[in-house]
Design a protein around this motif. Structure first.
Motif, PDB file in Angstrom:
ATOM      1  N   THR A   1       0.846  -1.191   0.000  1.00  0.00           N
ATOM      2  CA  THR A   1       0.000   0.000   0.000  1.00  0.00           C
ATOM      3  C   THR A   1       0.883   1.243   0.000  1.00  0.00           C
ATOM      4  OG1 THR A   1      -1.756  -1.110   1.229  1.00  0.00           O
ATOM      5  CG2 THR A   1      -1.800   1.295   1.199  1.00  0.00           C
ATOM      6  N   ILE A   2       0.585   2.187  -0.884  1.00  0.00           N
ATOM      7  CA  ILE A   2       1.313   3.460  -0.881  1.00  0.00           C
ATOM      8  C   ILE A   2       0.818   4.281   0.304  1.00  0.00           C
ATOM      9  CG2 ILE A   2       1.715   5.616  -2.134  1.00  0.00           C
ATOM     10  CD1 ILE A   2       1.511   4.035  -4.724  1.00  0.00           C
ATOM     11  N   ARG A   3       1.716   4.516   1.264  1.00  0.00           N
ATOM     12  CA  ARG A   3       1.337   5.189   2.503  1.00  0.00           C
ATOM     13  C   ARG A   3       1.467   6.704   2.411  1.00  0.00           C
ATOM     14  NH1 ARG A   3      -1.705   1.367   4.810  1.00  0.00           N
ATOM     15  NH2 ARG A   3      -0.547  -0.583   5.030  1.00  0.00           N
ATOM     16  N   GLY A   4       2.246   7.167   1.475  1.00  0.00           N
ATOM     17  CA  GLY A   4       2.416   8.606   1.345  1.00  0.00           C
ATOM     18  C   GLY A   4       3.148   8.954   0.063  1.00  0.00           C
ATOM     19  N   ILE A   5       3.024  10.207  -0.356  1.00  0.00           N
ATOM     20  CA  ILE A   5       3.710  10.732  -1.539  1.00  0.00           C
ATOM     21  C   ILE A   5       4.410  12.018  -1.124  1.00  0.00           C
ATOM     22  CG2 ILE A   5       3.399  11.620  -3.875  1.00  0.00           C
ATOM     23  CD1 ILE A   5       0.861   9.881  -4.050  1.00  0.00           C
ATOM     24  N   VAL A   6       5.713  12.089  -1.428  1.00  0.00           N
ATOM     25  CA  VAL A   6       6.516  13.238  -1.024  1.00  0.00           C
ATOM     26  C   VAL A   6       6.987  13.963  -2.278  1.00  0.00           C
ATOM     27  CG1 VAL A   6       8.552  14.007   0.234  1.00  0.00           C
ATOM     28  CG2 VAL A   6       7.282  11.976   1.021  1.00  0.00           C
ATOM     29  N   ARG A   7       6.688  15.245  -2.355  1.00  0.00           N
ATOM     30  CA  ARG A   7       7.114  16.058  -3.500  1.00  0.00           C
ATOM     31  C   ARG A   7       8.036  17.167  -3.008  1.00  0.00           C
ATOM     32  NH1 ARG A   7       3.855  14.814  -7.870  1.00  0.00           N
ATOM     33  NH2 ARG A   7       1.900  13.726  -7.361  1.00  0.00           N
ATOM     34  N   ASP A   8       9.139  17.337  -3.743  1.00  0.00           N
ATOM     35  CA  ASP A   8      10.087  18.405  -3.454  1.00  0.00           C
ATOM     36  C   ASP A   8      10.504  19.006  -4.788  1.00  0.00           C
ATOM     37  OD1 ASP A   8      11.977  20.121  -2.532  1.00  0.00           O
ATOM     38  OD2 ASP A   8      13.383  18.597  -1.839  1.00  0.00           O
ATOM     39  N   GLY A   9       9.766  20.032  -5.204  1.00  0.00           N
ATOM     40  CA  GLY A   9       9.970  20.574  -6.539  1.00  0.00           C
ATOM     41  C   GLY A   9       9.547  19.535  -7.563  1.00  0.00           C
ATOM     42  N   GLU A  10      10.461  19.188  -8.469  1.00  0.00           N
ATOM     43  CA  GLU A  10      10.152  18.160  -9.454  1.00  0.00           C
ATOM     44  C   GLU A  10      10.471  16.764  -8.942  1.00  0.00           C
ATOM     45  OE1 GLU A  10      12.071  18.976 -13.104  1.00  0.00           O
ATOM     46  OE2 GLU A  10      10.990  20.866 -13.472  1.00  0.00           O
ATOM     47  N   ALA A  11      11.153  16.656  -7.816  1.00  0.00           N
ATOM     48  CA  ALA A  11      11.505  15.353  -7.256  1.00  0.00           C
ATOM     49  C   ALA A  11      10.281  14.722  -6.601  1.00  0.00           C
ATOM     50  CB  ALA A  11      12.631  15.498  -6.245  1.00  0.00           C
ATOM     51  N   LEU A  12      10.202  13.400  -6.724  1.00  0.00           N
ATOM     52  CA  LEU A  12       9.042  12.674  -6.206  1.00  0.00           C
ATOM     53  C   LEU A  12       9.534  11.432  -5.474  1.00  0.00           C
ATOM     54  CD1 LEU A  12       5.887  12.420  -6.244  1.00  0.00           C
ATOM     55  CD2 LEU A  12       6.166  11.056  -8.336  1.00  0.00           C
ATOM     56  N   ALA A  13       8.861  11.096  -4.368  1.00  0.00           N
ATOM     57  CA  ALA A  13       9.177   9.887  -3.612  1.00  0.00           C
ATOM     58  C   ALA A  13       7.879   9.287  -3.086  1.00  0.00           C
ATOM     59  CB  ALA A  13      10.136  10.192  -2.462  1.00  0.00           C
ATOM     60  N   VAL A  14       7.921   7.991  -2.811  1.00  0.00           N
ATOM     61  CA  VAL A  14       6.746   7.327  -2.252  1.00  0.00           C
ATOM     62  C   VAL A  14       7.113   6.678  -0.923  1.00  0.00           C
ATOM     63  CG1 VAL A  14       5.606   6.910  -4.455  1.00  0.00           C
ATOM     64  CG2 VAL A  14       7.211   5.213  -3.572  1.00  0.00           C
ATOM     65  N   VAL A  15       6.130   6.618  -0.045  1.00  0.00           N
ATOM     66  CA  VAL A  15       6.290   5.983   1.250  1.00  0.00           C
ATOM     67  C   VAL A  15       5.581   4.640   1.206  1.00  0.00           C
ATOM     68  CG1 VAL A  15       5.933   6.188   3.735  1.00  0.00           C
ATOM     69  CG2 VAL A  15       6.320   8.249   2.353  1.00  0.00           C
ATOM     70  N   LEU A  16       6.316   3.583   1.573  1.00  0.00           N
ATOM     71  CA  LEU A  16       5.784   2.224   1.498  1.00  0.00           C
ATOM     72  C   LEU A  16       5.943   1.511   2.831  1.00  0.00           C
ATOM     73  CD1 LEU A  16       7.528   1.232  -1.867  1.00  0.00           C
ATOM     74  CD2 LEU A  16       5.110   1.844  -1.596  1.00  0.00           C
ATOM     75  N   ASP A  17       5.168   0.447   3.005  1.00  0.00           N
ATOM     76  CA  ASP A  17       5.369  -0.414   4.171  1.00  0.00           C
ATOM     77  C   ASP A  17       6.795  -0.954   4.159  1.00  0.00           C
ATOM     78  OD1 ASP A  17       2.618  -0.264   5.014  1.00  0.00           O
ATOM     79  OD2 ASP A  17       2.137  -1.637   3.378  1.00  0.00           O
ATOM     80  N   ARG A  18       7.391  -1.022   5.315  1.00  0.00           N
ATOM     81  CA  ARG A  18       8.776  -1.484   5.405  1.00  0.00           C
ATOM     82  C   ARG A  18       8.821  -3.003   5.520  1.00  0.00           C
ATOM     83  NH1 ARG A  18      13.456   1.024   9.337  1.00  0.00           N
ATOM     84  NH2 ARG A  18      15.186  -0.256   8.553  1.00  0.00           N
ATOM     85  N   ASN A  19       9.596  -3.630   4.632  1.00  0.00           N
ATOM     86  CA  ASN A  19       9.868  -5.059   4.724  1.00  0.00           C
ATOM     87  C   ASN A  19      11.198  -5.334   4.024  1.00  0.00           C
ATOM     88  OD1 ASN A  19       9.332  -5.339   1.878  1.00  0.00           O
ATOM     89  ND2 ASN A  19       7.139  -5.512   2.330  1.00  0.00           N
ATOM     90  N   ALA A  20      11.586  -6.588   3.955  1.00  0.00           N
ATOM     91  CA  ALA A  20      12.889  -6.933   3.386  1.00  0.00           C
ATOM     92  C   ALA A  20      13.016  -6.486   1.935  1.00  0.00           C
ATOM     93  CB  ALA A  20      13.128  -8.438   3.499  1.00  0.00           C
ATOM     94  N   LYS A  21      11.919  -6.523   1.196  1.00  0.00           N
ATOM     95  CA  LYS A  21      11.966  -6.122  -0.204  1.00  0.00           C
ATOM     96  C   LYS A  21      12.076  -4.606  -0.347  1.00  0.00           C
ATOM     97  CE  LYS A  21       9.333 -10.012  -2.106  1.00  0.00           C
ATOM     98  NZ  LYS A  21       8.105 -10.411  -2.839  1.00  0.00           N
ATOM     99  N   THR A  22      11.197  -3.878   0.316  1.00  0.00           N
ATOM    100  CA  THR A  22      11.121  -2.440   0.086  1.00  0.00           C
ATOM    101  C   THR A  22      12.323  -1.682   0.652  1.00  0.00           C
ATOM    102  OG1 THR A  22       9.800  -2.104   2.094  1.00  0.00           O
ATOM    103  CG2 THR A  22       8.606  -2.481   0.041  1.00  0.00           C
ATOM    104  N   GLU A  23      13.042  -2.290   1.612  1.00  0.00           N
ATOM    105  CA  GLU A  23      14.215  -1.606   2.155  1.00  0.00           C
ATOM    106  C   GLU A  23      15.521  -2.053   1.491  1.00  0.00           C
ATOM    107  OE1 GLU A  23      14.318  -2.453   6.302  1.00  0.00           O
ATOM    108  OE2 GLU A  23      14.959  -4.542   6.045  1.00  0.00           O
ATOM    109  N   ALA A  24      15.420  -2.970   0.512  1.00  0.00           N
ATOM    110  CA  ALA A  24      16.627  -3.466  -0.151  1.00  0.00           C
ATOM    111  C   ALA A  24      17.275  -2.378  -0.998  1.00  0.00           C
ATOM    112  CB  ALA A  24      16.272  -4.664  -1.033  1.00  0.00           C
ATOM    113  N   ARG A  25      18.598  -2.402  -1.076  1.00  0.00           N
ATOM    114  CA  ARG A  25      19.311  -1.424  -1.900  1.00  0.00           C
ATOM    115  C   ARG A  25      19.068  -1.742  -3.364  1.00  0.00           C
ATOM    116  NH1 ARG A  25      25.713  -2.282  -2.256  1.00  0.00           N
ATOM    117  NH2 ARG A  25      25.273  -1.060  -4.099  1.00  0.00           N
ATOM    118  N   GLY A  26      19.127  -0.685  -4.198  1.00  0.00           N
ATOM    119  CA  GLY A  26      19.005  -0.907  -5.631  1.00  0.00           C
ATOM    120  C   GLY A  26      17.811  -0.213  -6.246  1.00  0.00           C
ATOM    121  N   ILE A  27      17.442  -0.674  -7.443  1.00  0.00           N
ATOM    122  CA  ILE A  27      16.331  -0.084  -8.200  1.00  0.00           C
ATOM    123  C   ILE A  27      15.319  -1.174  -8.544  1.00  0.00           C
ATOM    124  CG2 ILE A  27      17.738   1.793  -9.103  1.00  0.00           C
ATOM    125  CD1 ILE A  27      17.998   0.256 -11.724  1.00  0.00           C
TER     126      ILE A  27
END
Length: 378
Positions: free
Chosen positions: A37-63
């Motif tokens: 579930t997308i828990r939040g959306i963070v905007r900073d100018g043109e930059a965008l980020a999403v907030v997700l539930d934390r688990n082994a997959k979502t906290e893994a390094r990489g793309i």
């Protein structure tokens, strides 16, 4: 009498458990599960980020890719924020029709490119005749004229051919013509019987015809890229007399090198005792029981044990695997590399199953590129 009844009940329960494991393992591809579930959306100018539930997959390094319920996908970059129950990751790119909103359901994936166009690769759709029927295949030619070395890209169980595009990038850089295959009962290729997988036992016959297609059109040598079960298929073909001297190299990502070990690992991954995997063996191997399990043919699991068959390896092999691989134990790959140091190069990543590229794309591409470069020159 009571003891006999009790033993009979336990035996029946264990047999039923084995059948259920065998059927789950070989089941036709299912619908994508949207368990984030997308828990939040963070905007900073043109930059965008999403907030997700934390688990082994979502906290893994990489793309990675975030597939959105209702359509569209989002390419995710690095973790830029962490909470006790959430992580915040940058958004590198979204599709035109991807609409991000708080509360939206999504699915995590290492399949970074949806199709060749998404990977900036020029592909042509073709069908290749196989024993199971026409198999849709992408043929991707390099920007230059290329050479007579072709690459065959074989995806894994429950995945799609798009997952192998992570490797096609390197093949194209090395001027190889690529064939990105489908095979029976993978959800994109032809459907046979009940639609169940035979874990590579019959799927290899479909990929063999793809190799024949390449040879008929000028391929004089080949490189096989195999992902997960695709690695099991690649090694079976590389060991066949028909292709001796034609295959320059094999690149394996998160390979299944012993199905029995992989089945045990997958039991543990879903919370079962790992030894329960042993119960599935008869339902896969035995002709009568495999038919009752809905399989097209019994699966000779011993043929897929490359620890026991290490002497049969005859082609230079690069193995890329994650230390956190929960489906194909990296200890098996390590053992194969120990047994055949003359042929096998082994590279470990901090990643889960088929996520090695995602964890460090630059290192993955550099490793494969440099290792293949001296093996694919005319």
């Amino acid at each position: 009498m009571a003891l006999a009844v009790g033993i009979g009940a336990i035996t029946a329960a264990l047999a039923t458990t084995g059948l259920l494991i065998a059927r789950r393992l070989t089941a036709p591809p299912g619908e994508r599960v949207y368990d984030l579930t997308i828990r939040g959306i963070v905007r900073d100018g043109e930059a965008l980020a999403v907030v997700l539930d934390r688990n082994a997959k979502t906290e893994a390094r990489g793309i990675y890719n975030l597939w959105l319920e209702g359509g569209g996908w989002v390419k995710l970059g690095a973790v830029v924020g962490e909470g006790s129950a959430t992580v915040t990751r940058t958004v590198a790119r979204t599709t035109a029709h991807a609409e991000l909103s708080v509360g939206q359901r999504a699915s995590w994936s290492g399949i970074y490119y949806r199709d060749p166009q998404d990977a900036c690769l020029d592909a042509v759709d073709i069908d290749i005749a196989t024993p199971a029927g026409p198999a849709p295949t992408w043929i991707i030619r390099p920007a230059t004229s290329g050479n007579d070395v072709w690459a065959i890209h074989i995806h894994g169980l429950g995945s799609s051919r798009a997952g192998t595009l992570r490797g096609v990038e390197v093949a194209s850089e090395l001027d190889l013509t690529s064939l990105v295959v489908t095979y029976r009962n993978d959800g994109e290729g032809p459907t046979v019987g009940t639609g169940r997988s035979t874990l590579g036992a019959l799927e290899k016959d479909d990929v063999r015809e793809v190799m024949h297609y390449a040879i008929d059109r000028g391929a004089r040598r080949m490189v096989l890229f195999g992902w997960s079960m695709g690695a099991a298929i690649a090694l079976q073909l590389a060991a066949e007399d028909e292709f001796q001297g034609l295959i320059d190299a094999v690149v394996l990502d998160s390979p299944v090198l012993d199905w029995s070990a992989a089945i045990n690992a997958n039991c543990a991954r879903v919370g079962l005792p790992s030894w329960f995997g042993f119960l599935a063996g008869p339902w896969l191997r035995n002709r009568v029981l495999s038919e009752l399990a809905g399989l097209e043919a019994p699966i000779p699991l011993d043929r897929f044990d490359w620890v026991e068959r290490s002497a049969d390896l005859s082609v230079p092999t690069l193995i890329l695997q994650g230390t956190g691989d929960s489906s194909a134990p990296f200890a098996v790959s390590s053992r194969v590399a120990e047994l055949r140091p003359d042929l096998v190069r082994y590279e470990l990543f901090r990643a889960d199953h088929t996520m090695t590229w995602n964890s460090d794309p630059e290192r993955w591409q550099c490793t494969v590129r440099e290792w293949l470069a001296c093996r694919t020159r005319n």
